[in-house]
Design an enzyme around this catalytic site. Structure first.
Site, PDB file in Angstrom:
ATOM      1  N   GLY A  23      -3.457   4.218  12.503  1.00 25.96           N
ATOM      2  CA  GLY A  23      -3.021   3.979  13.767  1.00 25.96           C
ATOM      3  C   GLY A  23      -3.937   4.128  14.656  1.00 25.96           C
ATOM      4  N   HIS A  24      -5.058   5.206  14.726  1.00 22.06           N
ATOM      5  CA  HIS A  24      -6.288   5.147  15.661  1.00 22.06           C
ATOM      6  C   HIS A  24      -7.259   4.045  15.514  1.00 22.06           C
ATOM      7  CE1 HIS A  24      -5.077   9.637  15.036  1.00 22.06           C
ATOM      8  NE2 HIS A  24      -4.956   9.539  16.342  1.00 22.06           N
ATOM      9  N   LYS A  61       3.386   4.767  19.630  1.00 22.49           N
ATOM     10  CA  LYS A  61       4.239   5.738  18.673  1.00 22.49           C
ATOM     11  C   LYS A  61       4.523   6.982  19.294  1.00 22.49           C
ATOM     12  CE  LYS A  61       4.431   8.479  14.504  1.00 22.49           C
ATOM     13  NZ  LYS A  61       3.652   9.538  14.797  1.00 22.49           N
ATOM     14  N   GLN A 121       4.541  10.374  25.535  1.00 19.48           N
ATOM     15  CA  GLN A 121       3.222  10.424  25.901  1.00 19.48           C
ATOM     16  C   GLN A 121       2.638   9.233  26.845  1.00 19.48           C
ATOM     17  OE1 GLN A 121       0.000  12.367  23.884  1.00 19.48           O
ATOM     18  NE2 GLN A 121      -0.907  10.348  23.486  1.00 19.48           N
ATOM     19  N   SER A 131      -0.641  11.610  11.497  1.00 21.08           N
ATOM     20  CA  SER A 131      -1.731  12.587  10.798  1.00 21.08           C
ATOM     21  C   SER A 131      -0.661  13.512   9.970  1.00 21.08           C
ATOM     22  CB  SER A 131      -2.567  13.179  11.639  1.00 21.08           C
ATOM     23  OG  SER A 131      -2.008  13.579  12.851  1.00 21.08           O
TER      24      SER A 131
HETATM   25  O1  PAF Z   1      -2.289  11.467  21.521  1.00 20.05           O
HETATM   26  C1  PAF Z   1      -3.320  12.334  21.232  1.00 20.05           C
HETATM   27  O2  PAF Z   1      -4.050  12.172  20.135  1.00 20.05           O
HETATM   28  C2  PAF Z   1      -3.475  13.264  22.353  1.00 20.05           C
HETATM   29  O3  PAF Z   1      -2.396  13.784  22.798  1.00 20.05           O
HETATM   30  C3  PAF Z   1      -4.796  12.990  23.445  1.00 20.05           C
HETATM   31  C4  PAF Z   1      -4.041  11.457  24.027  1.00 20.05           C
HETATM   32  C5  PAF Z   1      -5.716  12.320  23.019  1.00 20.05           C
HETATM   33  C6  PAF Z   1      -4.836  14.103  24.500  1.00 20.05           C
HETATM   34  O4  PAF Z   1      -5.487  15.027  23.676  1.00 20.05           O
END
Ligand code: PAF
Length: 307
Positions: A49-50, A168, A172, A205
């Site tokens: 995903g990253h 996902k 946020q 993760s």
């Molecule tokens: O989604 C994440 O991994 C975290 O919430 C983020 C946006 C890097 C902030 O720490």
């Protein structure tokens, strides 16, 4: 791909961004506009995903910065924070491979030199629902660190500036979009679609903590979301009850919430209001054994059902 340069301080990051943008040239990749910088904030322990976030940033920008910082402000449980995997070496390798030029990996003292900040960004009412309901203060912590990261990487010279987050984590993403709009951050917030494994499970993760039986049971979440999406795109009213019933056929899955919401405000859509007339989001969270998973899927009105 070359190994990205790892920066530990905000001052070093600023200098490296300035140098990389200058090297990208005065006019950027299209020869007309100023160069573009893409920022990908992460907490490390990276997965596919990253990688998709960095690849999206690479495709659209001249310079790509990824950050790796485990933000204590967004953890409500000390044990969770302690247990969070720290895998910087592997993360840097994945980031370089996916196309990052620079990796910002600051210490806690660099980001919070005076300890936990007294003044934080408030996620307000939107941050108190869904994921926020069980984690008070979590989204204030996320927004505060994202605000700081956006400031650290912000180009000093004229440049386009974009920041990338996964769809996902829909709540946020909605909150970060609101923060950028409400507080005038000079960055475009880009949402990158959920990456799924072949069995439909959204990449997370936390998936590594699922044993094979729990993993199989967890696939009911994406099956329920896709069934709902399929119905809606065929012009039928969204049948949330049927989707919930499908999840409940899996005894190992304990549903926390499952709702159909407005993608921007996350307000639930009124039940029983016929076929969708505007885009919505189906949003869920569930516990499978000791693992809590979230997932979501956009719902688009069928052709001809729009406003
Ligand atoms: O989604 C994440 O991994 C975290 O919430 C983020 C946006 C890097 C902030 O720490």
């Amino acid at each position: 791909m070359s190994t990205p340069l790892v920066l530990r301080t905000a001052a070093d990051l600023r200098a490296a961004v300035a140098e990389a943008l200058a090297a990208a040239g005065g006019t950027g990749r299209d020869g007309v506009q100023p160069p573009a910088l893409g920022l990908v904030p992460t907490m490390g322990a990276l997965h596919h995903g990253h990688r998709a976030l960095v690849e999206a940033a690479r495709a659209e920008n001249d310079v790509v910065v990824a950050s790796v910082f485990v933000n204590p402000l967004q953890f409500d449980d000390e044990d969770d924070l302690r247990r969070y995997p720290r895998t910087l070496e592997a993360d840097v390798e994945l980031l370089g491979d996916a196309g990052a030029d620079l990796v910002f990996a600051p210490s806690e003292a660099e980001v919070y030199p005076d300890g936990p900040p007294l003044v934080r960004v408030s996620a307000g009412e939107l941050g108190a629902r869904y994921e926020g309901a069980s984690r008070p203060g979590h989204f204030d912590g996320v927004l505060t660190v994202v605000a700081k990261l956006l400031h650290y990487a912000q180009p000093a010279r004229p440049a386009r500036y974009r920041a990338y987050f996964g769809q996902k984590d829909a709540q946020q993403l909605a909150l970060i979009r609101r923060m950028a709009a409400d507080l005038n951050f000079p960055a475009d917030i880009v949402g990158v679609p959920v990456v799924r494994a072949a069995d439909g499970l959204a990449e997370s993760s936390r998936n590594v903590f699922l044993d094979p039986e729990h993993r199989r049971a967890a696939t009911v979440l994406s099956r329920a979301l896709f069934a709902l999406q399929h119905r809606v795109s065929a012009g039928a009213p969204p049948d949330l009850a049927a989707a919930v019933a499908l999840v409940k056929t899996e005894a190992l899955v304990e549903l926390d919430y499952f709702d159909i919401v407005d993608p921007q405000t996350l307000q639930p859509l009124p039940a029983g209001s016929g076929p969708l007339r505007k885009p919505a989001l189906a949003l869920l969270a569930a516990r499978i054994g000791s693992v809590r998973l979230i997932d979501n899927l956009p719902l688009a009105p069928a052709a001809g059902e729009g406003p």
